[in-house]
Enzyme design. Structure first.
Site, PDB file in Angstrom:
ATOM      1  CG  HIS A   1      -1.945   1.000   1.329  1.00  0.00           C
ATOM      2  ND1 HIS A   1      -2.370   1.713   0.241  1.00  0.00           N
ATOM      3  CD2 HIS A   1      -2.676   1.455   2.364  1.00  0.00           C
ATOM      4  CE1 HIS A   1      -3.317   2.568   0.618  1.00  0.00           C
ATOM      5  NE2 HIS A   1      -3.509   2.422   1.892  1.00  0.00           N
ATOM      6  CB  CYS A   2       3.855   2.099   1.606  1.00  0.00           C
ATOM      7  SG  CYS A   2       2.849   1.980   3.087  1.00  0.00           S
ATOM      8  CB  ILE A   3       7.093   1.059  -2.115  1.00  0.00           C
ATOM      9  CG1 ILE A   3       7.594   0.711  -0.706  1.00  0.00           C
ATOM     10  CG2 ILE A   3       8.261   1.495  -3.002  1.00  0.00           C
ATOM     11  CD1 ILE A   3       8.289   1.806   0.032  1.00  0.00           C
TER      12      ILE A   3
END
Ligand SMILES: NC(=O)c1ccc[n+]([C@@H]2O[C@H](COP(=O)([O-])OP(=O)(O)OC[C@H]3O[C@@H](n4cnc5c(N)ncnc54)[C@H](O)[C@@H]3O)[C@@H](O)[C@H]2O)c1
Length: 395
Positions: free
Chosen positions: A252-254
């Site tokens: 969900h981040c990078i």
């Protein structure tokens, strides 16, 4: 301290349990009533939180999950931990943040500290949250979550916590709250600095992963091992940081957060060229992997059985969001292979179930602990995207 955590996903449940373990009475609020029922039954959906741990806080009433927005009122602290994905055009989708802010605006009548932990671009707390909540004087702070799911060395307690508040009173209250369960608090001069720090951290990772992914392709074309070069470079005691190539980036981040930075960069007229190029390189990795698999399988995979092993985006977690395994599978199928996937942690995904680890070809995308190495190596041709199996081809 009575605390409400809005959103009981990876971040929200983790914070809720940490706060409950440190003497807070925590209400975990989530719109997903099935999730709430499971949590109240002591069933955790997160690897780092065991059912027995959760049940203990439910039993002593330091933690309760709810979908009832009337319970948002009456707390000293409200933490927002809701999704911040990209929309179909890869632009920020703040609809969950807006919905959380609107729920608070409607239901919270007593003054509270409102902290946003959801990852977003600088200005979110001020313009997208505080500005939507009128009528009650709240305190506002930004404290972006830096949790790395599955990381047993760094957790909420020992990862330094950034805090930026709209006012000194907000900072003081946020320090009191987070200081009860975090070892180190770092105050920054504004919520915008805290918000930007979080997305810059993940942009740093995204760009460096893209760099090693591109380098792995250059090294392979030169006939040398990219991983051996990176390990050799990493012996330099200063000025180098080791990143490892793979089948792409997931989670969900990078793959997501840098696009939040690119969005605001675009608004202020600065082209975020590194982010754009890093996205291109990382998103193209599945195609590179499949091209190598085809070459290594004698020039064609049409009609062959291929098992993709490990479909979550990282080792030892069940999270399949943005996983590069999806594109690897789709491209293998486009090239005529009969593709199954094997991942005991994921179990079922995209309407398919995990299959036995066997096939003419195996593509190891993510390696969980407990991988059946013998079964993997019994497949006719193995391609390793993790760099953990000696003597086989890979990235
Ligand atoms: N997962 C990570 O590793 C990680 C790490 C650091 C930061 N973050 C950031 O933290 C935020 C949350 O991520 P996550 O992984 O916990 O997401 P998640 O999808 O696991 O959980 C979010 C939860 O919020 C709920 N929700 C959505 N809108 C809501 C609303 N208006 N009111 C109440 N509940 C609502 C959803 O039902 C869901 O259960 C994101 O901004 C993410 O970028 C995530």
């Amino acid at each position: 301290m009575r605390v409400v955590v809005v959103g009981q996903g990876y971040v929200g449940l983790t914070i809720a349990v940490d706060a409950a373990a440190n003497g807070c009475t925590v209400i975990g609020f989530d719109l997903n009533s099935e999730l709430v029922a499971n949590l109240n039954a002591g069933k955790s959906h997160i690897e780092g939180i065991s059912n027995s741990h959760l049940s203990q806080f439910i039993a002593n009433q330091s933690y309760t999950a709810t979908s009832d927005p009337s319970l948002l009122d009456g707390s000293e602290v409200i933490v927002i931990a809701v999704p911040t994905p990209l929309d179909g055009d890869r632009n920020p989708d703040l609809s969950y943040v807006h919905s959380a802010a609107d729920l608070i605006a409607h239901h919270v009548k007593s003054s509270a500290l409102i902290v946003n932990e959801s990852t977003s671009y600088p200005g979110t707390l001020r313009k997208e949250i505080a500005a939507r909540i009128t009528g009650v004087e709240h305190l506002y702070a930004s404290s972006p979550e830096r949790v790395d799911p599955g990381n047993t060395q760094w957790g909420t307690k020992n990862t330094p916590r950034l805090i930026g508040g709209l006012t000194p009173a907000a900072v003081a209250k946020a320090k009191e709250f987070y200081g009860s369960f975090c070892d180190e608090i770092i105050e920054v001069s504004s919520p915008e600095v805290a918000e930007a720090a979080k997305i810059f951290e993940n942009t740093f990772r995204q760009v460096n992963i893209a760099l090693v992914n591109e380098f792995a392709q250059i090294a392979d074309a030169l006939g040398i091992s990219g991983r051996e070069v990176i390990s050799a470079a990493a012996t330099k005691p200063y000025g180098f940081m080791e990143f490892k190539p793979g089948a792409g980036v997931g989670g969900h981040c990078i793959p997501v957060d840098p696009s939040y930075l690119a969005h605001v960069a675009n608004e202020v007229g600065v082209p975020a060229t590194f982010i754009k190029r890093a996205n291109e390189v990382n998103l193209a990795m599945p195609a590179y992997v499949v091209q190598r698999v085809i070459a290594g399988s004698g020039g064609s995979i049409a009609g062959k059985s291929v098992v993709v092993v490990g479909v979550s985006y990282k080792a030892n977690v069940a999270d399949t969001r943005e996983t590069p395994a999806a594109a690897v599978i789709d491209l293998l199928r486009e090239n005529g292979a009969t593709v199954t996937w094997h991942d005991d942690l994921v179990g079922s995904w995209r309407g398919e179930a995990t299959a036995p680890l066997k096939g003419d070809v195996a593509v190891l995308v993510t390696r969980h602990d407990g991988l059946d190495l013998a079964a993997l190596q019994a497949c006719g041709y193995v391609f390793d995207c993790t760099g953990t199996i000696a003597g086989v081809e890979g990235v």
